[in-house]
Write a protein that holds these residues in place. Structure first.
Motif, short mmCIF file in Angstrom:
data_model
loop_
_atom_site.label_atom_id
_atom_site.label_comp_id
_atom_site.label_asym_id
_atom_site.label_seq_id
_atom_site.Cartn_x
_atom_site.Cartn_y
_atom_site.Cartn_z
N LEU A 3 0.73 -1.18 0.08
CA LEU A 3 -0.07 -0.13 0.04
C LEU A 3 0.81 1.35 -0.03
O LEU A 3 1.93 1.46 0.64
CB LEU A 3 -0.87 0.20 1.28
N GLU A 4 0.44 2.45 -0.66
CA GLU A 4 1.30 3.54 -0.75
C GLU A 4 0.58 4.64 -0.17
O GLU A 4 -0.52 4.87 -0.21
CB GLU A 4 1.50 3.78 -2.38
N LEU A 5 1.30 5.45 0.39
CA LEU A 5 0.96 6.84 1.05
C LEU A 5 0.18 7.75 -0.04
O LEU A 5 -0.31 8.79 0.29
CB LEU A 5 2.07 7.56 1.82
N SER A 6 0.61 7.65 -1.35
CA SER A 6 0.11 8.49 -2.38
C SER A 6 -1.11 8.11 -2.75
O SER A 6 -1.91 8.85 -3.67
CB SER A 6 0.96 8.24 -3.52
N ALA A 7 -2.05 7.08 -2.26
CA ALA A 7 -3.14 6.44 -2.50
C ALA A 7 -4.23 7.48 -1.64
O ALA A 7 -3.91 7.65 -0.62
CB ALA A 7 -3.24 5.04 -2.37
N GLN A 57 -8.91 4.68 -2.92
CA GLN A 57 -7.66 3.66 -3.69
C GLN A 57 -7.22 2.54 -2.78
O GLN A 57 -7.07 1.41 -3.12
CB GLN A 57 -6.78 4.56 -4.40
N LEU A 58 -7.12 3.08 -1.47
CA LEU A 58 -6.49 1.80 -0.38
C LEU A 58 -7.56 0.97 -0.29
O LEU A 58 -7.44 -0.56 -0.10
CB LEU A 58 -5.97 2.50 0.91
N ALA A 83 -2.83 -7.25 1.38
CA ALA A 83 -2.18 -5.94 1.27
C ALA A 83 -1.50 -5.03 2.51
O ALA A 83 -2.05 -5.32 3.53
CB ALA A 83 -3.05 -4.62 0.62
N TYR A 84 -0.45 -4.51 2.33
CA TYR A 84 0.29 -4.25 3.48
C TYR A 84 0.88 -2.85 3.27
O TYR A 84 1.49 -2.35 2.15
CB TYR A 84 1.34 -5.26 3.95
N PHE A 85 1.13 -2.34 4.49
CA PHE A 85 2.15 -0.86 4.73
C PHE A 85 3.41 -1.44 5.03
O PHE A 85 3.46 -2.37 5.99
CB PHE A 85 1.51 0.09 5.58
N ALA A 86 4.39 -0.89 4.38
CA ALA A 86 5.96 -1.32 4.92
C ALA A 86 6.07 -1.06 6.20
O ALA A 86 6.82 -1.75 6.83
CB ALA A 86 6.85 -0.86 3.97
N ASN A 87 5.75 0.18 6.71
CA ASN A 87 6.13 0.68 8.08
C ASN A 87 4.65 1.40 8.59
O ASN A 87 4.81 2.64 8.53
CB ASN A 87 7.19 1.69 7.98
N PHE A 88 4.19 0.43 9.47
CA PHE A 88 2.99 0.94 10.23
C PHE A 88 3.23 0.83 11.95
O PHE A 88 3.55 -0.23 12.05
CB PHE A 88 1.65 0.10 9.75
N GLY A 89 3.70 1.91 12.43
CA GLY A 89 4.24 1.92 13.70
C GLY A 89 5.45 1.14 13.90
O GLY A 89 5.69 0.60 14.91
N GLY A 90 6.22 1.37 12.92
CA GLY A 90 7.57 0.67 12.87
C GLY A 90 7.56 -0.79 12.43
O GLY A 90 8.49 -1.44 12.23
N ASN A 135 -2.69 13.14 15.43
CA ASN A 135 -1.57 13.90 14.92
C ASN A 135 -0.23 13.26 14.92
O ASN A 135 0.58 13.65 14.01
CB ASN A 135 -1.19 15.22 15.33
N GLN A 136 -0.06 12.02 15.31
CA GLN A 136 1.31 11.36 15.08
C GLN A 136 1.42 10.71 13.59
O GLN A 136 0.45 10.30 13.11
CB GLN A 136 1.12 10.05 16.11
N ARG A 137 2.60 10.66 13.12
CA ARG A 137 3.00 9.86 11.93
C ARG A 137 2.89 8.66 12.18
O ARG A 137 4.05 8.12 12.70
CB ARG A 137 4.13 10.48 11.37
N LEU A 138 1.95 7.82 11.74
CA LEU A 138 2.06 6.49 12.09
C LEU A 138 2.41 5.50 11.02
O LEU A 138 2.97 4.60 11.08
CB LEU A 138 0.40 5.97 12.53
N ILE A 139 2.26 5.98 9.78
CA ILE A 139 2.74 5.14 8.62
C ILE A 139 3.66 5.90 7.82
O ILE A 139 3.57 7.16 7.64
CB ILE A 139 1.57 4.90 7.60
N THR A 140 4.93 5.41 7.50
CA THR A 140 6.12 6.06 6.76
C THR A 140 6.61 5.14 5.70
O THR A 140 6.17 4.01 5.55
CB THR A 140 7.38 6.24 7.54
N GLU A 141 7.06 5.63 4.77
CA GLU A 141 7.44 4.77 3.40
C GLU A 141 8.51 3.94 3.97
O GLU A 141 9.07 4.42 4.72
CB GLU A 141 7.87 5.94 2.28
#
Length: 317
Positions: A213-217, A221-222, A235-242, A311-317
């Motif tokens: 899954l991409e942050l650009s979606a 779309q997600l 489907a997965y996020f590569a970095n969700f909460g680390g 407001n925490q950034r929970l998902i990063t690329e």
């Protein structure tokens, strides 16, 4: 009786084979399916759903790793069958096999052709956010899913449909459409309709890269990708909460945000809302962190995710 060679592999095809076997006017003289595969963490060698149905009816089963130029191909040619029926078989059929049947070689394809030719038509319909999908019966040719059309049946796609539910629904539609059209096909009473090559699109097999899954979606779309890849591979996020985390269910909601994608819009003991691209927002319903079981978001928030803040950034690329 009309003799049929049936070729298919997954449950989608097994449902269609079962329908043929229940019709006493057809004789399935051979079943061709993919070789047994090792499944699960314990690597259990498992027969395809089509093979399981075939064996339960004492049918002859062929499982060549590659059909062309195989000993199995020569045996199939020697049967001189009236029809070949294929449904999600997973290999190209040699031209001499297509030409060997007395009446026709018919494919039950899981899309409204000419859209989504290829091995993953149901997944691509979901990825694209289509409002409907369906089944197309086609005459088989050497070119993938390009044959003339013998019949169609449509199916609306609901907001909660995923690949699993659509496979189940379309297998029944495919079975019923095939059984309804076969008498006319056998009698030569159907005038095939050519596909409009200007409308062709393709649906190749999903790759491992597409599972991310991409942050650009956007939220929509997600959701479309998650449902397209459910129940497998996911489907997965590569970095969700680390951690690499599979997202099994989300709900796009009618809210907007100025937060950047991946940040927490709202969190409570039972709810997690995240920002997606273009200011869209979605509510997380079910996830699976790496090495963990699938869990409802409320269980995650009251355990591993207890420290998540707005407001925490929970998902990063």
């Amino acid at each position: 009786m009309t003799s049929i060679i049936f070729m298919g592999t997954p449950t989608f095809a097994a449902t269609i084979l079962t329908g043929l076997l229940q019709e006493k006017k057809y004789q399935v003289v051979a079943v061709v399916t993919q070789p047994d595969k090792y499944v699960g963490r314990k690597r259990v060698l498992t027969a395809s759903p089509v093979k399981q149905v075939a064996l339960s009816h004492q049918l002859k089963v062929y499982q060549p790793a590659k059909l062309s130029q195989s000993a199995e191909l020569e045996q199939l040619l020697s049967l001189k069958a009236d029809l070949i029926v294929t449904a999600a078989y997973g290999q190209f059929l040699p031209t001499k096999l297509l030409k060997s049947v007395k009446i026709a070689a018919v494919n039950v394809h899981g899309s409204l052709l000419p859209k989504y030719r290829g091995g993953a038509p149901i997944q691509y319909a979901l990825l694209a956010g289509e409002a409907k999908t369906g089944i197309t019966l086609i005459n088989m040719t050497k070119k993938m899913d390009a044959g003339s059309m013998l019949g169609k049946a449509e199916l609306p796609i609901t907001p909660t449909d995923d690949a699993g539910s659509l496979f189940a629904k379309l297998s029944l539609i495919g079975r019923d459409l095939l059984l309804a059209k076969l008498p006319a096909i056998i009698a030569g009473e159907i005038s095939p309709v050519l596909q409009d090559e200007q409308q062709v699109s393709f649906a190749p097999i999903i790759t491992a890269k597409q599972e991310q899954l991409e942050l650009s979606a956007t939220a929509r779309q997600l959701d479309q990708k998650i449902r397209a890849l459910r129940p497998r591979p996911g489907a997965y996020f590569a970095n969700f909460g680390g951690k690499r985390t599979k997202f099994w269910e989300i709900e796009p909601i009618n809210e907007t945000t100025t937060l950047t994608a991946g940040k927490v819009v709202e969190v409570t003991k039972h709810t997690l809302k995240l920002a997606a691209a273009q200011g869209t927002v979605y509510q997380v319903k079910e996830i699976q962190p790496a090495g963990k079981a699938r869990q409802k978001i409320s269980d995650y928030l009251n355990g591993q995710g207890k420290q998540i803040k707005a407001n925490q950034r929970l998902i990063t690329e």
